[in-house]
Design an enzyme around this catalytic site. Sequence first.
Site, mmCIF file in Angstrom:
data_model
loop_
_atom_site.group_PDB
_atom_site.id
_atom_site.type_symbol
_atom_site.label_atom_id
_atom_site.label_comp_id
_atom_site.label_asym_id
_atom_site.label_seq_id
_atom_site.Cartn_x
_atom_site.Cartn_y
_atom_site.Cartn_z
ATOM 1 N N GLY A 17 0.820 -1.209 0.000
ATOM 2 C CA GLY A 17 0.000 0.000 0.000
ATOM 3 C C GLY A 17 0.848 1.251 0.000
ATOM 4 O O GLY A 17 2.062 1.218 0.213
ATOM 5 N N GLY A 19 1.012 5.500 1.210
ATOM 6 C CA GLY A 19 0.511 6.499 2.141
ATOM 7 C C GLY A 19 1.058 7.866 1.775
ATOM 8 O O GLY A 19 1.817 8.015 0.803
ATOM 9 N N TYR A 21 3.234 9.591 3.288
ATOM 10 C CA TYR A 21 4.664 9.762 3.534
ATOM 11 C C TYR A 21 5.523 8.611 3.031
ATOM 12 O O TYR A 21 6.744 8.655 3.153
ATOM 13 C CB TYR A 21 4.910 9.952 5.038
ATOM 14 C CG TYR A 21 4.343 11.249 5.565
ATOM 15 C CD1 TYR A 21 5.045 12.447 5.420
ATOM 16 C CD2 TYR A 21 3.098 11.281 6.171
ATOM 17 C CE1 TYR A 21 4.514 13.640 5.895
ATOM 18 C CE2 TYR A 21 2.564 12.471 6.650
ATOM 19 C CZ TYR A 21 3.279 13.645 6.515
ATOM 20 O OH TYR A 21 2.751 14.826 6.974
ATOM 21 N N GLY A 22 4.933 7.577 2.465
ATOM 22 C CA GLY A 22 5.772 6.476 2.017
ATOM 23 C C GLY A 22 4.980 5.291 1.510
ATOM 24 O O GLY A 22 3.789 5.381 1.218
ATOM 25 N N VAL A 24 4.430 0.846 1.844
ATOM 26 C CA VAL A 24 4.578 -0.347 2.677
ATOM 27 C C VAL A 24 4.755 -1.557 1.774
ATOM 28 O O VAL A 24 3.983 -1.765 0.826
ATOM 29 C CB VAL A 24 3.359 -0.551 3.595
ATOM 30 C CG1 VAL A 24 3.536 -1.817 4.445
ATOM 31 C CG2 VAL A 24 3.153 0.658 4.496
ATOM 32 N N LYS A 39 7.947 -0.633 6.079
ATOM 33 C CA LYS A 39 7.363 0.675 5.792
ATOM 34 C C LYS A 39 8.484 1.640 5.420
ATOM 35 O O LYS A 39 9.357 1.939 6.232
ATOM 36 C CB LYS A 39 6.601 1.185 7.016
ATOM 37 C CG LYS A 39 5.816 2.463 6.780
ATOM 38 C CD LYS A 39 4.953 2.780 8.007
ATOM 39 C CE LYS A 39 4.079 4.000 7.792
ATOM 40 N NZ LYS A 39 3.218 4.267 8.967
ATOM 41 N N ASP A 130 -6.086 8.363 14.902
ATOM 42 C CA ASP A 130 -6.462 8.018 13.521
ATOM 43 C C ASP A 130 -7.005 6.594 13.447
ATOM 44 O O ASP A 130 -6.642 5.827 12.554
ATOM 45 C CB ASP A 130 -5.253 8.179 12.598
ATOM 46 C CG ASP A 130 -5.660 8.300 11.130
ATOM 47 O OD1 ASP A 130 -6.836 8.612 10.856
ATOM 48 O OD2 ASP A 130 -4.807 8.063 10.251
#
Length: 340
Positions: A17, A19, A21-22, A24, A39, A130
């Site tokens: 996946g 995100g 900021y980065g 995975v 990650k 979150d």
Amino acid sequence: MQTDELKKKYILQKILGYGQYGTVYRGVNLRTKETVAIKELRHSNADQGINVQALREIEILKSVKCEQIVALKDLACGQNKTYLIMEYMEEDLLTALRRDTFSEQQVKLIMFQVLQGLAYLHKQGIVHRDIKPNNILYRNLEIKICDLGMAQNLNKQKPQTTRIQNHSYRAPEVFLGQKYCSKVDVWSAGVLFIQLLFKSNPFKGPSEVASFNQILKFCGTPVEENWLGVTSLKNYSTLITEDPKERTLHTLLEKKMPPLLVNLIDSMLILDPSQRITAQQALLHPYFHGMNIERCLNKIQASRKKIKTESQTQTEVFNYPNGNKIIVVSQISQKSKNCF
């Protein structure tokens, strides 16, 4: 550990996946053959090293040890990138929810674990900020709370940002601009409870205002009688412009839930955070009386062993994103049914 050492110790297999900021990846420890999640966090030149969110997540993951929180196994740093090596689970709860329909007993087991994880974090002074289905890893009714990049340790007395929580899971005090506490996670967990049972989020909306209006629709309008001081909050006059609405949440919940569960979720979704129950109080609610998580999970493990599995040899090609290294791996894959 430097990134060069990372490449000697782990093989990156595939992207799981993306995100903000980065990325995975699924990976394998070459020595132990253990499957892990890797990650990759990117940093801009403006960060002058590891960015604040990455540092926060690393610090918190290193400080916690809880069965319901994803474990940090290793760490690697390089130029403009940091790698967090964590325990691996096949999917997140959002993926499972899209595929499966959970029974009330299955939801009960899942949410008991979520609340255990939150109660642990809150005891350490940490607020996740979150909680949502895609931040909860899932495997055969076992869960691990993950993605603590948004988490904050309230013991450090740092300024609070209101840009927390997906707006469909956001607590009303965050919308209205009140200083918040760990009970914002309890609100999100209450929303998740409903979503797992109904396969839909009643507070989902295309915008922040739309989601807040859904809160007003089901939970009623916050007024001085049910939330002392609410009308003086900085966003109150902007967000609340219509005549007060009555609370109708019971009408929604009673369609599918027994009375004790209705009472529990109603207590988790009280508008005024000072009256909302804590994660620890939720675990002690009569709905969970007699709940033994170890016995339930042992039953799951025992059920898995009785299920016939189909094995096959599978060959795949795995490589790093930059294409520097390609390795062919033969492995045994097994197909099994859900234990319930």
